[in-house]
Design a protein around this motif. Sequence first.
Motif, PDB file in Angstrom:
ATOM      1  N   ALA A 125       5.648  -2.617  13.862  1.00 44.92           N
ATOM      2  CA  ALA A 125       5.972  -4.043  13.917  1.00 44.92           C
ATOM      3  C   ALA A 125       4.705  -4.900  13.838  1.00 44.92           C
ATOM      4  O   ALA A 125       4.689  -5.945  13.177  1.00 44.92           O
ATOM      5  N   ALA A 126       3.631  -4.448  14.486  1.00 40.88           N
ATOM      6  CA  ALA A 126       2.379  -5.209  14.455  1.00 40.88           C
ATOM      7  C   ALA A 126       1.848  -5.317  13.034  1.00 40.88           C
ATOM      8  O   ALA A 126       1.421  -6.391  12.590  1.00 40.88           O
ATOM      9  N   LEU A 127       1.876  -4.217  12.297  1.00 36.89           N
ATOM     10  CA  LEU A 127       1.386  -4.239  10.918  1.00 36.89           C
ATOM     11  C   LEU A 127       2.271  -5.108  10.034  1.00 36.89           C
ATOM     12  O   LEU A 127       1.778  -5.833   9.158  1.00 36.89           O
ATOM     13  N   ASP A 128       3.588  -5.054  10.246  1.00 39.37           N
ATOM     14  CA  ASP A 128       4.496  -5.916   9.492  1.00 39.37           C
ATOM     15  C   ASP A 128       4.191  -7.383   9.777  1.00 39.37           C
ATOM     16  O   ASP A 128       4.182  -8.218   8.858  1.00 39.37           O
ATOM     17  N   ASP A 129       3.931  -7.714  11.038  1.00 39.39           N
ATOM     18  CA  ASP A 129       3.690  -9.103  11.408  1.00 39.39           C
ATOM     19  C   ASP A 129       2.333  -9.596  10.918  1.00 39.39           C
ATOM     20  O   ASP A 129       2.162 -10.782  10.628  1.00 39.39           O
ATOM     21  N   ILE A 130       1.376  -8.697  10.830  1.00 40.78           N
ATOM     22  CA  ILE A 130       0.037  -9.086  10.388  1.00 40.78           C
ATOM     23  C   ILE A 130      -0.064  -9.111   8.871  1.00 40.78           C
ATOM     24  O   ILE A 130      -0.607 -10.052   8.277  1.00 40.78           O
ATOM     25  N   LEU A 131       0.481  -8.092   8.230  1.00 41.93           N
ATOM     26  CA  LEU A 131       0.264  -7.905   6.795  1.00 41.93           C
ATOM     27  C   LEU A 131       1.515  -8.064   5.947  1.00 41.93           C
ATOM     28  O   LEU A 131       1.427  -8.109   4.718  1.00 41.93           O
ATOM     29  N   GLY A 132       2.665  -8.128   6.592  1.00 39.54           N
ATOM     30  CA  GLY A 132       3.911  -8.197   5.852  1.00 39.54           C
ATOM     31  C   GLY A 132       4.472  -6.804   5.628  1.00 39.54           C
ATOM     32  O   GLY A 132       3.729  -5.810   5.624  1.00 39.54           O
ATOM     33  N   PRO A 133       5.781  -6.690   5.426  1.00 37.43           N
ATOM     34  CA  PRO A 133       6.408  -5.380   5.226  1.00 37.43           C
ATOM     35  C   PRO A 133       6.100  -4.828   3.833  1.00 37.43           C
ATOM     36  O   PRO A 133       5.602  -5.528   2.961  1.00 37.43           O
ATOM     37  N   GLY A 134       6.396  -3.551   3.649  1.00 42.70           N
ATOM     38  CA  GLY A 134       6.265  -2.942   2.331  1.00 42.70           C
ATOM     39  C   GLY A 134       4.921  -2.340   2.025  1.00 42.70           C
ATOM     40  O   GLY A 134       4.617  -2.050   0.864  1.00 42.70           O
ATOM     41  N   LEU A 135       4.097  -2.110   3.043  1.00 43.88           N
ATOM     42  CA  LEU A 135       2.793  -1.484   2.818  1.00 43.88           C
ATOM     43  C   LEU A 135       2.957  -0.042   2.339  1.00 43.88           C
ATOM     44  O   LEU A 135       3.860   0.677   2.774  1.00 43.88           O
ATOM     45  N   THR A 136       2.056   0.376   1.463  1.00 47.31           N
ATOM     46  CA  THR A 136       1.904   1.793   1.139  1.00 47.31           C
ATOM     47  C   THR A 136       0.846   2.366   2.066  1.00 47.31           C
ATOM     48  O   THR A 136      -0.237   1.778   2.224  1.00 47.31           O
ATOM     49  N   PHE A 137       1.137   3.492   2.698  1.00 48.49           N
ATOM     50  CA  PHE A 137       0.201   4.117   3.622  1.00 48.49           C
ATOM     51  C   PHE A 137      -0.487   5.291   2.944  1.00 48.49           C
ATOM     52  O   PHE A 137       0.166   6.135   2.326  1.00 48.49           O
ATOM     53  N   VAL A 138      -1.802   5.341   3.075  1.00 47.30           N
ATOM     54  CA  VAL A 138      -2.610   6.410   2.493  1.00 47.30           C
ATOM     55  C   VAL A 138      -3.336   7.115   3.631  1.00 47.30           C
ATOM     56  O   VAL A 138      -4.150   6.499   4.331  1.00 47.30           O
ATOM     57  N   HIS A 139      -3.035   8.386   3.835  1.00 51.39           N
ATOM     58  CA  HIS A 139      -3.634   9.149   4.930  1.00 51.39           C
ATOM     59  C   HIS A 139      -4.802   9.975   4.400  1.00 51.39           C
ATOM     60  O   HIS A 139      -4.611  10.883   3.579  1.00 51.39           O
ATOM     61  N   VAL A 140      -6.004   9.652   4.855  1.00 49.72           N
ATOM     62  CA  VAL A 140      -7.194  10.403   4.472  1.00 49.72           C
ATOM     63  C   VAL A 140      -7.577  11.316   5.633  1.00 49.72           C
ATOM     64  O   VAL A 140      -7.684  10.864   6.776  1.00 49.72           O
ATOM     65  N   PHE A 141      -7.789  12.582   5.338  1.00 47.17           N
ATOM     66  CA  PHE A 141      -8.087  13.532   6.410  1.00 47.17           C
ATOM     67  C   PHE A 141      -9.134  14.537   5.939  1.00 47.17           C
ATOM     68  O   PHE A 141      -9.338  14.741   4.741  1.00 47.17           O
ATOM     69  N   ARG A 142      -9.782  15.143   6.917  1.00 47.94           N
ATOM     70  CA  ARG A 142     -10.817  16.143   6.639  1.00 47.94           C
ATOM     71  C   ARG A 142     -10.489  17.405   7.407  1.00 47.94           C
ATOM     72  O   ARG A 142     -10.446  17.396   8.647  1.00 47.94           O
ATOM     73  N   GLY A 143     -10.261  18.482   6.690  1.00 47.00           N
ATOM     74  CA  GLY A 143      -9.856  19.719   7.341  1.00 47.00           C
ATOM     75  C   GLY A 143     -10.912  20.318   8.239  1.00 47.00           C
ATOM     76  O   GLY A 143     -10.599  20.891   9.277  1.00 47.00           O
ATOM     77  N   ASP A 144     -12.173  20.186   7.873  1.00 53.26           N
ATOM     78  CA  ASP A 144     -13.273  20.755   8.654  1.00 53.26           C
ATOM     79  C   ASP A 144     -13.757  19.705   9.649  1.00 53.26           C
ATOM     80  O   ASP A 144     -14.666  18.927   9.376  1.00 53.26           O
ATOM     81  N   VAL A 209      -4.508  12.254   1.158  1.00 56.16           N
ATOM     82  CA  VAL A 209      -5.760  12.410   0.414  1.00 56.16           C
ATOM     83  C   VAL A 209      -6.713  13.232   1.278  1.00 56.16           C
ATOM     84  O   VAL A 209      -7.083  12.802   2.378  1.00 56.16           O
ATOM     85  N   SER A 210      -7.108  14.398   0.804  1.00 56.30           N
ATOM     86  CA  SER A 210      -8.015  15.239   1.580  1.00 56.30           C
ATOM     87  C   SER A 210      -9.468  14.974   1.193  1.00 56.30           C
ATOM     88  O   SER A 210      -9.769  14.634   0.046  1.00 56.30           O
ATOM     89  N   PHE A 211     -10.336  15.149   2.157  1.00 57.06           N
ATOM     90  CA  PHE A 211     -11.771  15.032   1.922  1.00 57.06           C
ATOM     91  C   PHE A 211     -12.219  15.969   0.817  1.00 57.06           C
ATOM     92  O   PHE A 211     -13.002  15.595  -0.055  1.00 57.06           O
ATOM     93  N   ASP A 212     -11.700  17.193   0.837  1.00 57.38           N
ATOM     94  CA  ASP A 212     -12.102  18.185  -0.160  1.00 57.38           C
ATOM     95  C   ASP A 212     -11.744  17.730  -1.566  1.00 57.38           C
ATOM     96  O   ASP A 212     -12.529  17.891  -2.510  1.00 57.38           O
ATOM     97  N   ASP A 213     -10.554  17.151  -1.741  1.00 64.20           N
ATOM     98  CA  ASP A 213     -10.163  16.653  -3.057  1.00 64.20           C
ATOM     99  C   ASP A 213     -11.058  15.495  -3.489  1.00 64.20           C
ATOM    100  O   ASP A 213     -11.441  15.395  -4.658  1.00 64.20           O
ATOM    101  N   LEU A 214     -11.379  14.608  -2.556  1.00 68.40           N
ATOM    102  CA  LEU A 214     -12.240  13.472  -2.870  1.00 68.40           C
ATOM    103  C   LEU A 214     -13.616  13.926  -3.336  1.00 68.40           C
ATOM    104  O   LEU A 214     -14.179  13.379  -4.285  1.00 68.40           O
ATOM    105  N   VAL A 215     -14.156  14.923  -2.666  1.00 67.63           N
ATOM    106  CA  VAL A 215     -15.486  15.418  -3.017  1.00 67.63           C
ATOM    107  C   VAL A 215     -15.442  16.210  -4.322  1.00 67.63           C
ATOM    108  O   VAL A 215     -16.326  16.073  -5.174  1.00 67.63           O
ATOM    109  N   ARG A 216     -14.397  17.030  -4.488  1.00 66.42           N
ATOM    110  CA  ARG A 216     -14.297  17.898  -5.661  1.00 66.42           C
ATOM    111  C   ARG A 216     -14.035  17.098  -6.939  1.00 66.42           C
ATOM    112  O   ARG A 216     -14.623  17.370  -7.983  1.00 66.42           O
ATOM    113  N   ASN A 217     -13.147  16.138  -6.853  1.00 66.40           N
ATOM    114  CA  ASN A 217     -12.780  15.380  -8.055  1.00 66.40           C
ATOM    115  C   ASN A 217     -12.401  13.957  -7.655  1.00 66.40           C
ATOM    116  O   ASN A 217     -11.225  13.594  -7.602  1.00 66.40           O
ATOM    117  N   PRO A 218     -13.407  13.126  -7.361  1.00 63.25           N
ATOM    118  CA  PRO A 218     -13.118  11.790  -6.825  1.00 63.25           C
ATOM    119  C   PRO A 218     -12.310  10.909  -7.766  1.00 63.25           C
ATOM    120  O   PRO A 218     -11.407  10.203  -7.330  1.00 63.25           O
TER     121      PRO A 218
END
Length: 267
Positions: A125-144, A209-218
């Motif tokens: 709800a906070a994100l909807d109120d700040i930025l409006g609904p309909g956001l696309t979420f992108v999760h960036v993570f690093r396995g190591d 989006v994984s760190f490994d993919d970003l580094v391997r083929n940005p």
Amino acid sequence: MSEPSSYLVCASQRSGSTLLVESLRATTVAGNPEEYFQYLPSTSRSPQPRQWFEGITDESVLSLLAPLEQGIVDTRTSEQWRDQLRSLGKTPNGVWGGKLMWNQVPLVLDRAAGLRDRSGEGLRAALDDILGPGLTFVHVFRGDVVAQAVSMWRAVQTQVWRDDATPPNLHDGAEYHADGIAHLVRILSEQDRQWRWWFEAEGLDHVDVSFDDLVRNPQATVAKVLIELGLDPQLAPPPPLKRQSDGRSREWVERYREEAAEKGLPL
């Protein structure tokens, strides 16, 4: 091509998220993604090195970190803050981009609490109120996570968080400390766990989006995100940042893994 959407990159520190958002910014059509939610109202600054180690009393760790600076109190109302954030993060085509770390969620909730006509409670709800609904979420993570924590341990000591041109300085003054790294392993692991829990609890589709993919083929990785945003994947640029990891970091990672096995430190 579908109508382009605004987006929020959800990550933890040293996960590769800066490379992703700077690449998206370089397209000139994918918003102006910044880490808008990192600034503490009490100082108008992002968390300082020692603030990452609140509750730690080991002076051998604290002595490696810069002392706290007072900063300036942010006096903007929640509406003023929201309106400025919306304006700064948007490109002329209407796409807004930004980045949020899990440790910044309390700041989002606190800012949203000051808005009039709230739609509900909680982060969604906070994100909807700040930025409006309909956001696309992108999760960036690093396995190591150990490598991630080593990278952050160097950054909090040197206060160098990105490198646009020059290679890492082997004599940057950073010192190895297993307990400092262990503390950050716990923090970074928990942040990623919380993101994964939140996506599942809210039933949110998101782009992984994984760190490994970003580094391997940005470029290919950025192109994948552009497609999800309804933008031209051909706009994916060459990497605008250089990777900061070096032989010294790799040595620290191996050294920490050995000590962790002996002392029961987190991995």
